[in-house]
Write a protein that holds these residues in place. Structure first.
Motif, PDB file in Angstrom:
ATOM      1  N   MET A 227       1.174  -1.746  -0.453  1.00 54.29           N
ATOM      2  CA  MET A 227      -0.090  -0.051  -0.221  1.00 54.29           C
ATOM      3  C   MET A 227       0.867   1.245  -0.121  1.00 54.29           C
ATOM      4  SD  MET A 227      -3.301  -1.185   0.195  1.00 54.29           S
ATOM      5  CE  MET A 227      -3.615   0.200  -0.186  1.00 54.29           C
ATOM      6  N   TRP A 228       1.859   1.379   0.860  1.00 54.67           N
ATOM      7  CA  TRP A 228       2.985   2.858   0.672  1.00 54.67           C
ATOM      8  C   TRP A 228       3.257   2.391  -0.581  1.00 54.67           C
ATOM      9  CZ3 TRP A 228       3.903   5.453   4.620  1.00 54.67           C
ATOM     10  CH2 TRP A 228       4.939   6.454   4.787  1.00 54.67           C
ATOM     11  N   ASN A 229       3.605   1.231  -1.351  1.00 59.33           N
ATOM     12  CA  ASN A 229       4.716   2.133  -3.098  1.00 59.33           C
ATOM     13  C   ASN A 229       3.348   2.056  -3.666  1.00 59.33           C
ATOM     14  OD1 ASN A 229       7.150   1.902  -1.648  1.00 59.33           O
ATOM     15  ND2 ASN A 229       6.993  -0.024  -1.177  1.00 59.33           N
ATOM     16  N   GLN A 230       2.503   1.394  -4.002  1.00 55.78           N
ATOM     17  CA  GLN A 230       1.395   1.869  -4.785  1.00 55.78           C
ATOM     18  C   GLN A 230       1.671   3.341  -5.502  1.00 55.78           C
ATOM     19  OE1 GLN A 230      -3.520   1.750  -3.545  1.00 55.78           O
ATOM     20  NE2 GLN A 230      -3.223  -0.730  -4.431  1.00 55.78           N
ATOM     21  N   TYR A 231       1.068   3.355  -6.534  1.00 50.36           N
ATOM     22  CA  TYR A 231       0.880   4.038  -7.551  1.00 50.36           C
ATOM     23  C   TYR A 231      -0.328   4.357  -8.650  1.00 50.36           C
ATOM     24  CZ  TYR A 231       2.186   7.778 -11.148  1.00 50.36           C
ATOM     25  OH  TYR A 231       2.665   8.753 -12.285  1.00 50.36           O
ATOM     26  N   LEU A 232      -0.279   3.315  -9.347  1.00 50.66           N
ATOM     27  CA  LEU A 232      -1.392   2.994 -10.408  1.00 50.66           C
ATOM     28  C   LEU A 232      -2.586   3.259 -10.000  1.00 50.66           C
ATOM     29  CD1 LEU A 232      -2.511   2.015 -13.335  1.00 50.66           C
ATOM     30  CD2 LEU A 232      -2.277  -0.109 -12.421  1.00 50.66           C
ATOM     31  N   TRP A 233      -3.516   3.075  -8.540  1.00 51.57           N
ATOM     32  CA  TRP A 233      -4.498   3.515  -8.240  1.00 51.57           C
ATOM     33  C   TRP A 233      -5.009   5.047  -7.504  1.00 51.57           C
ATOM     34  CZ3 TRP A 233      -9.089   1.692  -9.368  1.00 51.57           C
ATOM     35  CH2 TRP A 233     -10.300   2.076  -8.896  1.00 51.57           C
ATOM     36  N   PRO A 234      -4.402   5.129  -7.265  1.00 52.60           N
ATOM     37  CA  PRO A 234      -4.525   6.694  -7.126  1.00 52.60           C
ATOM     38  C   PRO A 234      -3.899   7.566  -7.567  1.00 52.60           C
ATOM     39  CG  PRO A 234      -2.592   5.460  -5.156  1.00 52.60           C
ATOM     40  CD  PRO A 234      -2.904   4.563  -6.619  1.00 52.60           C
ATOM     41  N   ALA A 235      -3.265   7.241  -8.642  1.00 49.27           N
ATOM     42  CA  ALA A 235      -3.067   7.988 -10.102  1.00 49.27           C
ATOM     43  C   ALA A 235      -4.175   8.408 -10.805  1.00 49.27           C
ATOM     44  CB  ALA A 235      -1.706   7.695 -10.465  1.00 49.27           C
ATOM     45  N   LEU A 236      -5.564   7.295 -10.723  1.00 46.35           N
ATOM     46  CA  LEU A 236      -6.279   7.151 -11.180  1.00 46.35           C
ATOM     47  C   LEU A 236      -7.574   7.910 -10.766  1.00 46.35           C
ATOM     48  CD1 LEU A 236      -6.606   3.542 -12.921  1.00 46.35           C
ATOM     49  CD2 LEU A 236      -5.912   5.265 -13.886  1.00 46.35           C
ATOM     50  N   VAL A 237      -7.515   7.438  -9.179  1.00 50.19           N
ATOM     51  CA  VAL A 237      -8.647   8.214  -8.309  1.00 50.19           C
ATOM     52  C   VAL A 237      -9.006   9.323  -7.512  1.00 50.19           C
ATOM     53  CG1 VAL A 237      -9.503   5.968  -8.503  1.00 50.19           C
ATOM     54  CG2 VAL A 237      -8.295   6.237  -6.808  1.00 50.19           C
ATOM     55  N   ILE A 238      -7.663   9.898  -6.873  1.00 54.07           N
ATOM     56  CA  ILE A 238      -7.251  10.817  -7.140  1.00 54.07           C
ATOM     57  C   ILE A 238      -6.299  12.435  -7.713  1.00 54.07           C
ATOM     58  CG2 ILE A 238      -5.817  11.741  -5.069  1.00 54.07           C
ATOM     59  CD1 ILE A 238      -7.991   9.908  -3.978  1.00 54.07           C
ATOM     60  N   GLN A 239      -7.431  13.099  -7.257  1.00 53.31           N
ATOM     61  CA  GLN A 239      -7.552  14.830  -7.877  1.00 53.31           C
ATOM     62  C   GLN A 239      -7.045  15.705  -7.375  1.00 53.31           C
ATOM     63  OE1 GLN A 239     -10.985  13.641  -8.286  1.00 53.31           O
ATOM     64  NE2 GLN A 239     -10.309  11.673 -10.178  1.00 53.31           N
ATOM     65  N   THR A 240      -7.193  15.563  -6.425  1.00 53.47           N
ATOM     66  CA  THR A 240      -6.519  16.469  -5.597  1.00 53.47           C
ATOM     67  C   THR A 240      -5.620  16.423  -4.798  1.00 53.47           C
ATOM     68  OG1 THR A 240      -8.185  16.485  -3.735  1.00 53.47           O
ATOM     69  CG2 THR A 240      -8.306  18.046  -5.598  1.00 53.47           C
ATOM     70  N   ASP A 241      -5.089  17.596  -4.162  1.00 50.03           N
ATOM     71  CA  ASP A 241      -3.884  17.053  -2.624  1.00 50.03           C
ATOM     72  C   ASP A 241      -3.893  16.635  -2.151  1.00 50.03           C
ATOM     73  OD1 ASP A 241      -1.800  17.969  -4.723  1.00 50.03           O
ATOM     74  OD2 ASP A 241      -1.304  19.944  -4.466  1.00 50.03           O
ATOM     75  N   GLU A 242      -5.547  17.021  -1.571  1.00 50.95           N
ATOM     76  CA  GLU A 242      -5.537  16.851   0.034  1.00 50.95           C
ATOM     77  C   GLU A 242      -5.859  14.577   0.074  1.00 50.95           C
ATOM     78  OE1 GLU A 242      -9.898  17.242   2.323  1.00 50.95           O
ATOM     79  OE2 GLU A 242      -9.862  17.744   0.369  1.00 50.95           O
ATOM     80  N   PHE A 243      -6.271  14.847  -0.868  1.00 48.39           N
ATOM     81  CA  PHE A 243      -6.290  12.562  -0.690  1.00 48.39           C
ATOM     82  C   PHE A 243      -4.593  12.664  -1.608  1.00 48.39           C
ATOM     83  CE2 PHE A 243     -10.825  14.534  -0.400  1.00 48.39           C
ATOM     84  CZ  PHE A 243     -10.308  13.698  -0.012  1.00 48.39           C
ATOM     85  N   ARG A 244      -4.094  13.312  -2.272  1.00 45.84           N
ATOM     86  CA  ARG A 244      -3.079  12.806  -2.668  1.00 45.84           C
ATOM     87  C   ARG A 244      -1.660  11.603  -1.608  1.00 45.84           C
ATOM     88  NH1 ARG A 244      -3.251  16.604  -6.810  1.00 45.84           N
ATOM     89  NH2 ARG A 244      -3.273  15.716  -8.345  1.00 45.84           N
ATOM     90  N   THR A 245      -1.154  11.000  -2.003  1.00 45.90           N
ATOM     91  CA  THR A 245       0.114   9.972  -1.206  1.00 45.90           C
ATOM     92  C   THR A 245       1.113   9.657  -1.927  1.00 45.90           C
ATOM     93  OG1 THR A 245      -0.361   8.557  -2.727  1.00 45.90           O
ATOM     94  CG2 THR A 245      -1.643   8.417  -0.395  1.00 45.90           C
ATOM     95  N   LEU A 246       2.338   9.845  -0.722  1.00 43.12           N
ATOM     96  CA  LEU A 246       3.818   9.912  -1.073  1.00 43.12           C
ATOM     97  C   LEU A 246       4.428   9.775  -2.625  1.00 43.12           C
ATOM     98  CD1 LEU A 246       5.514   9.299   1.972  1.00 43.12           C
ATOM     99  CD2 LEU A 246       5.575  11.725   0.886  1.00 43.12           C
ATOM    100  N   MET A 247       3.517   8.320  -3.452  1.00 45.68           N
ATOM    101  CA  MET A 247       4.760   7.892  -4.985  1.00 45.68           C
ATOM    102  C   MET A 247       3.672   8.812  -5.606  1.00 45.68           C
ATOM    103  SD  MET A 247       6.486   5.782  -3.744  1.00 45.68           S
ATOM    104  CE  MET A 247       6.755   6.414  -1.895  1.00 45.68           C
ATOM    105  N   ILE A 248       2.464   9.411  -5.256  1.00 43.66           N
ATOM    106  CA  ILE A 248       1.767  10.349  -6.744  1.00 43.66           C
ATOM    107  C   ILE A 248       2.602  11.432  -6.540  1.00 43.66           C
ATOM    108  CG2 ILE A 248      -0.340  11.110  -7.335  1.00 43.66           C
ATOM    109  CD1 ILE A 248      -0.459   7.983  -6.990  1.00 43.66           C
ATOM    110  N   GLY A 249       2.789  12.039  -5.314  1.00 45.11           N
ATOM    111  CA  GLY A 249       3.757  13.570  -5.392  1.00 45.11           C
ATOM    112  C   GLY A 249       5.094  13.815  -5.951  1.00 45.11           C
ATOM    113  N   PHE A 250       5.282  12.750  -5.984  1.00 49.49           N
ATOM    114  CA  PHE A 250       6.801  12.512  -6.795  1.00 49.49           C
ATOM    115  C   PHE A 250       6.445  12.717  -8.401  1.00 49.49           C
ATOM    116  CE2 PHE A 250       9.644   9.741  -9.695  1.00 49.49           C
ATOM    117  CZ  PHE A 250      11.143  10.613  -8.521  1.00 49.49           C
ATOM    118  N   GLY A 251       5.562  13.461  -8.888  1.00 51.34           N
ATOM    119  CA  GLY A 251       5.490  13.799 -10.173  1.00 51.34           C
ATOM    120  C   GLY A 251       5.920  14.909 -10.470  1.00 51.34           C
TER     121      GLY A 251
END
Length: 295
Positions: A227-251
């Motif tokens: 779960m900590w390293n998950q990228y694909l699913w958060p990238a599909l379902v999250i649009q705002t910084d309020e719910f983004r995780t660390l892996m998505i923030g790398f972008g």
């Protein structure tokens, strides 16, 4: 006095031990060097990283060393918010998953009911299905599900915590690990508990759970890392910084090599600390789980 044969056997044993330790040291270096490179590069500017990349200096904290990259990482992203989201999503998924998956495995391994072997076969078959194959259908499903927020308003699942947690609570591989471990527990324990009038749920709480520490530790660590390293699913379902995780923030760090190394270091340090704190439990739990798989 030891004979020549005994001395030769002792020498061969010592050589085998030395060779084993040398092999383990080599493997440790192979896995540790990328982490060392990341940590050292997070302290260097881009030109220093490129200059040192062709020598051993790439792994040494020498040259123009500073914490500028960390300052940029905090300036370009709400990294503390991302860190909080990652902890919330990973922790809640693991805790919920331990409860759901262990109960499911107990029902499959110890409770006799019609169709349980068919269901177990389907669960084992689900292990080989990659998540990428079901990501889009799952996205279409959650996109049409309602959710009531704290104010009582009906909202969608996208861009929320629940969309990152609930679909991953039940996990086929976790159920299989629990199932294998529960099957190895002595039947006499369950027979004695049933004779004493204990219900299945009481047996699970008072007999199974206290004896299943290794498999709980195994599943918890593996699911937390996943779960900590998950990228694909958060990238599909999250649009705002309020719910983004660390892996998505790398972008956020396109073209900023030094700042990206600092960001990845911050994202990696909690996992490293977790591993070093529970290293013994991790090794013991993996050994116990592998033994259950062999049997």
């Amino acid at each position: 006095m030891p004979t020549a044969i005994q001395r030769s056997r002792g020498l061969l044993y010592k050589l085998a031990v030395i060779g084993r330790y040398l092999l383990m040291i080599l493997l440790a270096l192979i896995f540790a060097l990328p982490i060392i490179y990341m940590l050292v590069s997070s302290l260097k500017p881009v030109w220093q990283i490129l200059q040192d990349s062709s020598s051993i200096r790439a792994f040494l904290p020498v040259g123009d060393i500073s914490f500028t990259n960390y300052e940029e990482a905090f300036r370009f992203t709400p990294i503390l918010r991302f860190l909080f989201n990652s902890v919330v999503v990973s922790s809640l998924t693991v805790i919920s998953g331990l409860i759901v998956n262990s109960l499911a495995a107990f029902a499959l391994s110890r409770v006799r009911w019609k169709g349980r072997l068919v269901l177990l076969s389907l669960i084992v078959a689900a292990i080989i299905i990659p998540f990428e194959a079901i990501a889009i259908p799952l996205l279409l499903i959650v996109n049409n599900l309602p959710w009531i927020d704290a104010s009582g308003i009906i909202v969608g699942w996208l861009d929320s915590y629940q969309v990152q947690i609930i679909p991953f609570i039940a996990d086929a591989f976790s159920i299989f690990l629990f199932y294998q471990f529960f099957k190895r527990l002595p039947d006499e324990l369950f027979d004695a508990a049933r004779i004493d009038g204990a219900s299945w749920f009481q047996i699970f709480l008072r007999v199974v759970v206290p004896l299943s520490g290794p498999v709980y530790a195994t599943v918890a660590i593996l699911r937390f890392l996943a779960m900590w390293n998950q990228y694909l699913w958060p990238a599909l379902v999250i649009q705002t910084d309020e719910f983004r995780t660390l892996m998505i923030g790398f972008g956020y760090f396109g073209g900023r090599d030094g700042a990206s190394m600092a960001y990845l270091t911050i994202a990696t340090i909690p996992v490293l600390i977790l591993f070093f704190l529970f290293q013994r439990s991790f090794v013991n739990s993996m050994s116990a789980s592998s033994s259950s798989l062999e049997n």
